[in-house]
Motif scaffolding. Sequence first.
Motif, PDB file in Angstrom:
ATOM      1  N   SER A 307       1.013  -0.954   0.237  1.00 32.43           N
ATOM      2  CA  SER A 307       0.025   0.055   0.157  1.00 32.43           C
ATOM      3  C   SER A 307       1.130   0.984   0.457  1.00 32.43           C
ATOM      4  O   SER A 307       0.264   2.405  -0.457  1.00 32.43           O
ATOM      5  CB  SER A 307      -1.208   0.156   1.086  1.00 32.43           C
ATOM      6  N   ALA A 311       0.583   4.355  -2.545  1.00 36.65           N
ATOM      7  CA  ALA A 311       0.563   5.849  -2.095  1.00 36.65           C
ATOM      8  C   ALA A 311       1.578   6.832  -2.880  1.00 36.65           C
ATOM      9  O   ALA A 311       1.565   8.013  -3.987  1.00 36.65           O
ATOM     10  CB  ALA A 311       0.479   5.360  -0.560  1.00 36.65           C
ATOM     11  N   LYS A 330      -3.468  10.613  11.183  1.00 40.14           N
ATOM     12  CA  LYS A 330      -4.928  12.002  11.899  1.00 40.14           C
ATOM     13  C   LYS A 330      -5.858  10.669  12.477  1.00 40.14           C
ATOM     14  O   LYS A 330      -5.931   9.336  12.765  1.00 40.14           O
ATOM     15  CB  LYS A 330      -6.128  11.791  10.692  1.00 40.14           C
ATOM     16  N   THR A 339      -5.520   7.018  11.546  1.00 41.34           N
ATOM     17  CA  THR A 339      -5.213   6.761   9.605  1.00 41.34           C
ATOM     18  C   THR A 339      -3.992   7.312   8.723  1.00 41.34           C
ATOM     19  O   THR A 339      -3.902   8.075   9.356  1.00 41.34           O
ATOM     20  CB  THR A 339      -6.842   7.405   8.618  1.00 41.34           C
ATOM     21  N   LYS A 341      -2.049   9.038   5.252  1.00 43.66           N
ATOM     22  CA  LYS A 341      -2.405   9.483   4.394  1.00 43.66           C
ATOM     23  C   LYS A 341      -1.265  10.328   4.391  1.00 43.66           C
ATOM     24  O   LYS A 341      -0.370  11.538   4.415  1.00 43.66           O
ATOM     25  CB  LYS A 341      -3.619  10.411   4.379  1.00 43.66           C
ATOM     26  N   LYS A 343      -0.243  13.418   1.652  1.00 41.72           N
ATOM     27  CA  LYS A 343      -1.013  14.310   0.920  1.00 41.72           C
ATOM     28  C   LYS A 343       0.282  14.881   0.247  1.00 41.72           C
ATOM     29  O   LYS A 343       0.974  15.840   0.959  1.00 41.72           O
ATOM     30  CB  LYS A 343      -1.603  15.310   1.697  1.00 41.72           C
ATOM     31  N   GLU A 349      -3.193  12.611  -3.625  1.00 39.67           N
ATOM     32  CA  GLU A 349      -3.338  12.501  -1.713  1.00 39.67           C
ATOM     33  C   GLU A 349      -3.736  10.674  -2.276  1.00 39.67           C
ATOM     34  O   GLU A 349      -4.427  10.504  -2.867  1.00 39.67           O
ATOM     35  CB  GLU A 349      -4.017  13.315  -0.972  1.00 39.67           C
ATOM     36  N   ALA A 350      -3.330   9.641  -0.849  1.00 32.55           N
ATOM     37  CA  ALA A 350      -3.148   8.421  -0.538  1.00 32.55           C
ATOM     38  C   ALA A 350      -3.029   8.068   0.085  1.00 32.55           C
ATOM     39  O   ALA A 350      -2.904   8.492   1.104  1.00 32.55           O
ATOM     40  CB  ALA A 350      -2.576   7.450  -1.849  1.00 32.55           C
ATOM     41  N   PHE A 351      -4.500   7.613   0.745  1.00 39.24           N
ATOM     42  CA  PHE A 351      -4.113   6.672   2.359  1.00 39.24           C
ATOM     43  C   PHE A 351      -3.282   5.518   1.500  1.00 39.24           C
ATOM     44  O   PHE A 351      -2.993   5.256   0.453  1.00 39.24           O
ATOM     45  CB  PHE A 351      -5.822   6.413   1.939  1.00 39.24           C
ATOM     46  N   LYS A 353      -2.317   1.942   4.088  1.00 36.71           N
ATOM     47  CA  LYS A 353      -3.403   0.694   4.383  1.00 36.71           C
ATOM     48  C   LYS A 353      -2.252   0.653   6.095  1.00 36.71           C
ATOM     49  O   LYS A 353      -0.509   0.491   5.487  1.00 36.71           O
ATOM     50  CB  LYS A 353      -3.484  -0.379   4.182  1.00 36.71           C
TER      51      LYS A 353
END
Length: 360
Positions: A307, A311, A330, A339, A341, A343, A349-351, A353
């Motif tokens: 992941s 990202a 966050k 979470t 992320k 940015k 942007e992308a989260f 995992k």
Amino acid sequence: MNKIIKYLLSFLFFTQISCQEKKDHKITTPMTKYEWSEGTSAALGYPMEVYKGGIDYEGGGWLSLDNGMTPGTYSWGTLSNGMSNNFKGLPIRLDFIWMSYMENQFYLIDKAVDTDKIREYLKKGFDVKVTNGSGDIEHMTYDKFGIGLAPGGVVVVWVAGIGYQKEIGRYQAEKVKIPESEIAKLDSHENRFWRKDYLDMVHSREQIIPAKVREENKGKPIPFGLWDTYRTRYSWKLAFELPEKAKLYPLANVKLTTINGEREQFETTKPPLSQNEMRAIPTKIVFDFVGADGKEYGGECSLNEKSSFEAFKTVFGDTPNSTKADIIVKVNEANSYLTIKLKGENGKEAFIKADSIEVF
């Protein structure tokens, strides 16, 4: 004429004495010694073991690395404990042969290392908060010389200290074959690298390669080149979004581990938390914060490798220096979850995992 000859002889004599004094002074100039130990690292699922050889260090010293197997049970950059924690000159050369068990291949490394870069890190050191909860700052320095061994003959060198680990360089080893005549002279312990019972044990023991990792890697080719991909750096910094009136705990540092085996810490009382720097992809973030209720909480997350790569590809594309970005951690209002992320300043942007998340 005699006066001229006498003058020339006197000049040559005193010049020789002067040069000899300079030479002697150079020889007798004391060498700065540092207290350090050695450690080795292998990639998860790919155990390594030094057959013979070690590290040359300043002052004509030598340190053996034949200290047993480095199992493939930990993340890349996790260092074993060394056997030689004392004052000595700094490493100048790697000269050893090791076995890459999953390849059934011996490699030889005979390369000089960047001693000046090592010295620079040790002289500079770093500041950390003491662990007694007082918030006091202690200046420390690096005290371990780490050597990472990965499939394909990849060798990476780090210096490490409490909470910090920095890469010194990447080196390429060569494949070698041990002569039959040499093998024939080895005793029952030394010839373990060629014994079927020993090799079967290496491939099957949980303490050397976790069963889960063996199963995941079963039938798959060795990912040669992966550990060079780990070294790719991007311009990013850490940022936190905490619940209203919550703040990072001022008596502890934020701790970061990156995929290339580096580690660093950040001061929580002097904003901004960190600056944009060329860093490898993060793998672990550990922090403490004070909630709006005045209670102290801890947070920890281990990021999923696949992941994370996806990202960074989304935000940076194929050009690592194409933009700058934040890794935003966050925490929810209930102080129970977080979470991550990525940015970018380019609007992408992308989260990311996580394999594990704890807020406690």
